[in-house]
Design an enzyme around this catalytic site. Structure first.
Site, PDB file in Angstrom:
ATOM      1  N   ASP A  30      29.633  38.584  34.571  1.00 15.59           N
ATOM      2  CA  ASP A  30      30.995  38.211  34.950  1.00 15.59           C
ATOM      3  C   ASP A  30      31.351  36.891  34.263  1.00 15.59           C
ATOM      4  O   ASP A  30      30.540  35.976  34.197  1.00 15.59           O
ATOM      5  CB  ASP A  30      31.094  38.067  36.476  1.00 15.59           C
ATOM      6  CG  ASP A  30      32.532  38.046  36.962  1.00 15.59           C
ATOM      7  OD1 ASP A  30      32.943  39.009  37.642  1.00 15.59           O
ATOM      8  OD2 ASP A  30      33.251  37.065  36.658  1.00 15.59           O
ATOM      9  N   ASN A  88      35.276  45.842  44.964  1.00 18.51           N
ATOM     10  CA  ASN A  88      36.565  45.509  45.557  1.00 18.51           C
ATOM     11  C   ASN A  88      37.571  46.582  45.180  1.00 18.51           C
ATOM     12  O   ASN A  88      37.661  46.969  44.012  1.00 18.51           O
ATOM     13  CB  ASN A  88      37.044  44.137  45.061  1.00 18.51           C
ATOM     14  CG  ASN A  88      36.148  43.013  45.533  1.00 18.51           C
ATOM     15  OD1 ASN A  88      35.686  43.022  46.666  1.00 18.51           O
ATOM     16  ND2 ASN A  88      35.894  42.043  44.661  1.00 18.51           N
ATOM     17  N   GLN A  95      40.996  43.180  44.335  1.00 20.75           N
ATOM     18  CA  GLN A  95      40.693  43.807  43.041  1.00 20.75           C
ATOM     19  C   GLN A  95      41.688  43.306  42.001  1.00 20.75           C
ATOM     20  O   GLN A  95      42.897  43.414  42.178  1.00 20.75           O
ATOM     21  CB  GLN A  95      40.772  45.339  43.142  1.00 20.75           C
ATOM     22  CG  GLN A  95      40.384  46.032  41.841  1.00 20.75           C
ATOM     23  CD  GLN A  95      40.433  47.562  41.917  1.00 20.75           C
ATOM     24  OE1 GLN A  95      40.893  48.128  42.916  1.00 20.75           O
ATOM     25  NE2 GLN A  95      39.970  48.223  40.870  1.00 20.75           N
ATOM     26  N   SER A  96      41.155  42.745  40.920  1.00 19.18           N
ATOM     27  CA  SER A  96      42.024  42.159  39.899  1.00 19.18           C
ATOM     28  C   SER A  96      41.982  42.921  38.583  1.00 19.18           C
ATOM     29  O   SER A  96      42.808  42.663  37.705  1.00 19.18           O
ATOM     30  CB  SER A  96      41.641  40.694  39.665  1.00 19.18           C
ATOM     31  OG  SER A  96      40.315  40.592  39.195  1.00 19.18           O
ATOM     32  N   HIS A 101      34.563  48.830  39.063  1.00 22.28           N
ATOM     33  CA  HIS A 101      33.435  47.966  38.718  1.00 22.28           C
ATOM     34  C   HIS A 101      32.660  47.611  39.968  1.00 22.28           C
ATOM     35  O   HIS A 101      33.227  47.383  41.031  1.00 22.28           O
ATOM     36  CB  HIS A 101      33.877  46.697  37.987  1.00 22.28           C
ATOM     37  CG  HIS A 101      35.014  45.964  38.641  1.00 22.28           C
ATOM     38  ND1 HIS A 101      36.314  46.408  38.579  1.00 22.28           N
ATOM     39  CD2 HIS A 101      35.040  44.825  39.366  1.00 22.28           C
ATOM     40  CE1 HIS A 101      37.098  45.578  39.224  1.00 22.28           C
ATOM     41  NE2 HIS A 101      36.361  44.607  39.728  1.00 22.28           N
ATOM     42  N   LEU A 102      31.344  47.580  39.821  1.00 23.73           N
ATOM     43  CA  LEU A 102      30.450  47.144  40.900  1.00 23.73           C
ATOM     44  C   LEU A 102      29.972  45.738  40.560  1.00 23.73           C
ATOM     45  O   LEU A 102      29.487  45.497  39.455  1.00 23.73           O
ATOM     46  CB  LEU A 102      29.247  48.089  41.017  1.00 23.73           C
ATOM     47  CG  LEU A 102      29.437  49.402  41.789  1.00 23.73           C
ATOM     48  CD1 LEU A 102      30.476  50.285  41.107  1.00 23.73           C
ATOM     49  CD2 LEU A 102      28.112  50.138  41.910  1.00 23.73           C
TER      50      LEU A 102
HETATM   51  P1  AMP Z   1      37.640  42.063  40.948  1.00 24.08           P
HETATM   52  O1  AMP Z   1      38.334  40.781  41.337  1.00 24.08           O
HETATM   53  O2  AMP Z   1      36.769  42.635  42.020  1.00 24.08           O
HETATM   54  O3  AMP Z   1      38.616  43.068  40.376  1.00 24.08           O
HETATM   55  O4  AMP Z   1      36.631  41.682  39.792  1.00 24.08           O
HETATM   56  C1  AMP Z   1      37.014  41.484  38.468  1.00 24.08           C
HETATM   57  C2  AMP Z   1      36.007  40.565  37.870  1.00 24.08           C
HETATM   58  O5  AMP Z   1      36.153  40.616  36.459  1.00 24.08           O
HETATM   59  C3  AMP Z   1      36.165  39.089  38.298  1.00 24.08           C
HETATM   60  O6  AMP Z   1      34.986  38.660  38.954  1.00 24.08           O
HETATM   61  C4  AMP Z   1      36.392  38.369  36.968  1.00 24.08           C
HETATM   62  O7  AMP Z   1      35.781  37.114  36.910  1.00 24.08           O
HETATM   63  C5  AMP Z   1      35.798  39.344  35.967  1.00 24.08           C
HETATM   64  N1  AMP Z   1      36.325  39.268  34.613  1.00 24.08           N
HETATM   65  C6  AMP Z   1      37.620  39.188  34.237  1.00 24.08           C
HETATM   66  N2  AMP Z   1      37.719  39.156  32.896  1.00 24.08           N
HETATM   67  C7  AMP Z   1      36.454  39.229  32.414  1.00 24.08           C
HETATM   68  C8  AMP Z   1      35.889  39.249  31.094  1.00 24.08           C
HETATM   69  N3  AMP Z   1      36.640  39.183  29.984  1.00 24.08           N
HETATM   70  N4  AMP Z   1      34.539  39.313  30.988  1.00 24.08           N
HETATM   71  C9  AMP Z   1      33.759  39.376  32.083  1.00 24.08           C
HETATM   72  N5  AMP Z   1      34.226  39.376  33.345  1.00 24.08           N
HETATM   73  C10 AMP Z   1      35.559  39.300  33.507  1.00 24.08           C
END
Ligand code: AMP
Ligand code: ZN
Length: 115
Positions: A30, A88, A95-96, A101-102
Site C-alpha cells: 500500500d 472495505n 472504500q476509495s 482489494h484485500l
Molecule cells: P480502500 O480505502 O479500502 O479502498 O483502500 C485503497 C487503498 O489503496 C488505500 O489504502 C490507499 O493507500 C491505497 N492506494 C491508493 N493508491 C495507491 C497506489 N498507487 N499504490 C498503492 N496503493 C495505493
C-alpha cells in the site's frame, strides 16, 4: 477497465512495489501503509467488490484471493505475530478504489473494532 487505478497497476502502467503475482492475483505494498506490513491483494481482472464475484468462478476466485493473502502474510513473516485481512466495501467502510482489494495488515497490535 480503462479508468481504474488498480487495473493500471496490474497492467504495469502505474508502478507499484510488487510482493507476489499469480495468474489471477497481484499483491503490492500500500502506498500509504497503516501498519509495518500493509499489502493489497487484488484480482487481475476488474471486479468492483466481492459481491461482483458471482457464480462458481467468482466463488473460486474469492477463495484463491483469500488463500493468496494468507500466503503473502506467511511470506512476509506475519504468522507468529498475527495479522488481519479485510476488504472495505462502499462508502461507510471508506472504500476509495473501486477495484476489489484485500488489505493484509500486520507487524503491530491491531485495534478492534476498527474505527
Ligand atoms: P480502500 O480505502 O479500502 O479502498 O483502500 C485503497 C487503498 O489503496 C488505500 O489504502 C490507499 O493507500 C491505497 N492506494 C491508493 N493508491 C495507491 C497506489 N498507487 N499504490 C498503492 N496503493 C495505493
Ligand atoms: Zn480495475
Amino acid at each position: 477497465m480503462a479508468d481504474c487505478l488498480f487495473c493500471k497497476i496490474v497492467a504495469g502502467g502505474i508502478p507499484a512495489k510488487l510482493v507476489k503475482r499469480s495468474d489471477d492475483a497481484v499483491a503490492f505494498h500500500d502506498i500509504d501503509g497503516k501498519a509495518p506490513v500493509h499489502v493489497l491483494v487484488i484480482p487481475t481482472r476488474h471486479l468492483a467488490a466481492a459481491r461482483n464475484a458471482t457464480g462458481a468462478e467468482g466463488e473460486r476466485l474469492l477463495g484463491r484471493l483469500l488463500a493468496f493473502s494468507a500466503e503473502v502474510a506467511s511470506e512476509l513473516g506475519l504468522d507468529a505475530g498475527g495479522y488481519r485481512i479485510v476488504t472495505n466495501t462502499g462508502a461507510d467502510a471508506g472504500q476509495s478504489v473501486g477495484h476489489l482489494h484485500l488489505h493484509v495488515l500486520g507487524g503491530r497490535k491491531l485495534g478492534w473494532p476498527p474505527g
